[in-house]
Design an enzyme around this catalytic site. Structure first.
Site, PDB file in Angstrom:
ATOM      1  N   ASP A  37       0.819  -1.212   0.000  1.00 24.89           N
ATOM      2  CA  ASP A  37       0.000   0.000   0.000  1.00 24.89           C
ATOM      3  C   ASP A  37       0.854   1.264   0.000  1.00 24.89           C
ATOM      4  O   ASP A  37       2.052   1.231   0.259  1.00 24.89           O
ATOM      5  CB  ASP A  37      -0.844   0.057   1.270  1.00 24.89           C
ATOM      6  CG  ASP A  37      -2.012  -0.902   1.235  1.00 24.89           C
ATOM      7  OD1 ASP A  37      -2.630  -1.068   2.284  1.00 24.89           O
ATOM      8  OD2 ASP A  37      -2.294  -1.475   0.169  1.00 24.89           O
ATOM      9  N   LYS A  59      -4.079   2.439  -2.549  1.00 20.46           N
ATOM     10  CA  LYS A  59      -4.866   2.445  -1.321  1.00 20.46           C
ATOM     11  C   LYS A  59      -4.540   3.628  -0.422  1.00 20.46           C
ATOM     12  O   LYS A  59      -4.036   3.505   0.681  1.00 20.46           O
ATOM     13  CB  LYS A  59      -4.703   1.144  -0.521  1.00 20.46           C
ATOM     14  CG  LYS A  59      -4.997  -0.129  -1.297  1.00 20.46           C
ATOM     15  CD  LYS A  59      -6.407  -0.197  -1.816  1.00 20.46           C
ATOM     16  CE  LYS A  59      -7.403  -0.401  -0.718  1.00 20.46           C
ATOM     17  NZ  LYS A  59      -8.792  -0.500  -1.217  1.00 20.46           N
ATOM     18  N   MET A 174      -7.993   8.661   8.777  1.00 18.13           N
ATOM     19  CA  MET A 174      -8.289   8.994   7.374  1.00 18.13           C
ATOM     20  C   MET A 174      -9.476   9.952   7.248  1.00 18.13           C
ATOM     21  O   MET A 174     -10.277   9.842   6.320  1.00 18.13           O
ATOM     22  CB  MET A 174      -8.568   7.710   6.570  1.00 18.13           C
ATOM     23  CG  MET A 174      -7.460   6.683   6.645  1.00 18.13           C
ATOM     24  SD  MET A 174      -7.893   5.094   5.910  1.00 18.13           S
ATOM     25  CE  MET A 174      -9.038   4.441   7.139  1.00 18.13           C
TER      26      MET A 174
END
Length: 507
Positions: A37, A59, A174
């Site tokens: 990732d 990602k 996030m």
């Protein structure tokens, strides 16, 4: 019957490559393919074997990435080929890492798997910023929620009300793009505008930045500071605390770019990290083997005639013994030979193949190796020097003057593999030092436009692994600021460390 492979779902940790678990690191070192990732440190890719397949799937919120369904299919296909596969995921596979979805796909395909937990940024990034997730008499619990799916319809999820009402430390991963929505939702559900809040960008990395405020002003503070992703939002009384580490490593805050082969680069970057510095490749040099060419074949056939074999690099040792076996010989072919190694690293590689070096110079450079050999060998000796085609001629000159017979055979070439040019130009802007591990690295750096290369070095300190590399740099009009006296990865990193701390004292 075709053998089925295995998939290891490995948590890479929060960003700092030193925070991966030992078990995860071991899985990386044995795998045949790694699927990784954006949030996993690229430094970890240096741990895999040279023949390992490296597959990037992105990602990261807001950036192009491979669809999860395609990743699932890829893992099944790779394992179906009989490979040991590491699915390297930022943080922990089960903390918003979609590890469960990948396991369901593997289970359906009857692919064996193993989960290797990782350190989650929900704890580590906060600790790096000096924010404890719990603290006696302040916060008895912490709660983690993903923030990047909150605004599918510009609304909060149904369980947000219950989450907002929880006591303790609230952590949103996030969620920077939804910061306003999160803050508004928390205030609407009864949180005080004076509740401490913090936002951590690039947690655990050198680029880490932290903004501390309250729900009332944190949005404006983030905008003013220009905080970007990846970032973590922290809300609760512990966000007002600052337990940042007070210990400072000698190279902390120092950014170093390196040109060199992967073999050297891995050792050098680890040495920098052990001193607290941050290293990155400007460009990588690759090694092109010539062990199967006629000159080396002839040398292998005549091994019985040589009394010494001289190695000037660890790469030379590896290539020589690979070629030895390929030519149908074994280690008995060199049982009568004495070995000389230019330095400790080369001698250690020789020892890995079952041989101790008979001679290592006190200073790890070709000139000292040559002078030492001159006093050890006689006119009756015959020396084989299998090494890089661009090896130093100082060794030849000393042996020629002494009238000693030798065969200098090109075992491999060191050349720029053409990758890393874009990264080099971008990385140079933020570097404190540029380190050259060889004259070949200097030549590769200046390849193309010498003027552009010199301009790129303006304002940067340049470190060279030894006098020969420094002389190569001087030929392009640039004088080295640091020249390592010990010609090893650790010697170069320590020389940079001394200069860095000298400069801090002077200022």
């Amino acid at each position: 019957m075709k053998k089925t492979g295995v998939v290891y779902l490995v948590g890479a940790g929060p960003g700092d490559p030193g925070l991966i678990t030992e078990k995860g690191l071991w899985r990386l070192r044995i795998c045949d393919a790694v699927v990784y990732d954006s949030l996993a440190s690229e430094r970890l890719l240096d741990e895999v074997r040279p023949e390992c397949r490296k597959i990037y799937v992105g990602k990261r919120a807001g950036a192009h990435s491979m669809k999860q369904e395609k990743i699932n299919k890829l893992l099944v296909e790779l394992a179906g080929e009989g490979l040991l596969v590491v699915r390297l995921k930022g943080g922990d596979p089960f903390v918003f890492g979609r590890g469960g979805e990948e396991i369901m796909a593997l289970s359906q395909a009857k692919i064996p798997y193993e989960v290797v937990s990782g350190v989650t940024s929900a704890v580590a990034a906060l600790a790096s910023a000096g924010i404890p997730v719990t603290h006696r008499a302040v916060s008895r619990s912490f709660h983690v929620m993903t923030g990047h799916t909150l605004s599918d319809q510009s609304t909060l999820p149904e369980d947000f009300e219950a989450f907002a009402g929880l006591k303790g430390t609230l952590v949103f991963l996030m969620g920077l793009g939804n910061l306003s929505l999160i803050v508004e939702g928390l205030l609407k559900q009864g949180k005080s505008a004076e509740t401490p809040a913090a936002v951590i960008e690039n947690g655990t990395l050198l680029e880490q930045r932290v903004v501390r405020g309250t729900l009332k002003n944190v949005i404006e503070m983030v905008k003013e500071a220009g905080i970007g992703s990846p970032a973590i939002i922290v809300v609760g009384e512990t966000a007002a605390l600052d337990f940042s580490s007070t210990y400072r490593q000698p190279l902390e805050g120092c950014r170093i770019g390196v040109t060199g082969t992967e073999s050297f680069g891995v050792r050098f970057l680890k040495a920098l990290e052990s001193l607290g510095g941050t290293g990155a490749y400007i460009l990588r040099l690759s090694m092109k083997s010539r062990r199967g060419e006629e000159a080396m074949k002839k040398a292998y056939e005549q091994l019985f005639a040589y009394t010494w074999i001289v190695f000037t690099s660890a790469n030379g040792v590896k290539e020589f013994f690979l070629g030895l076996l390929e030519q149908g010989c074994d280690f008995r072919s060199v049982g009568h030979v004495k070995f000389a190694a230019v330095g400790k690293g080369t001698a250690e590689e020789l020892q890995n193949h079952g041989f101790f070096a008979d001679y290592i110079p006190d200073r790890y450079q070709v000139k000292d190796l040559a002078q030492g050999l001159r006093s050890l060998v006689s006119e009756e000796d015959r020396i084989l020097i299998p090494r890089s085609s661009g090896g130093s001629k100082e060794l030849n000159q000393v042996l020629d003057e002494a009238g000693i017979f030798y065969e200098d055979v090109a075992l491999y070439d060191v050349e720029w593999d053409g990758t890393g040019e874009k990264k080099r130009s971008e990385a140079l802007k933020d570097l404190d030092y540029v380190a050259f591990a060889s004259a070949s690295g200097v030549e590769a750096f200046f390849q193309g436009s010498e003027e552009d290369a010199r301009e790129a070095l303006e304002g940067k300190k340049v470190a060279c692994i030894g006098d020969m590399t420094a002389r190569a740099l001087l030929e392009y009009g640039k004088k080295a600021d640091v020249v390592a006296g010990v010609y090893t990865a650790l010697g170069l990193s320590e020389a940079i460390c001394r200069d860095w701390n000298r400069g801090k004292k002077d200022s």
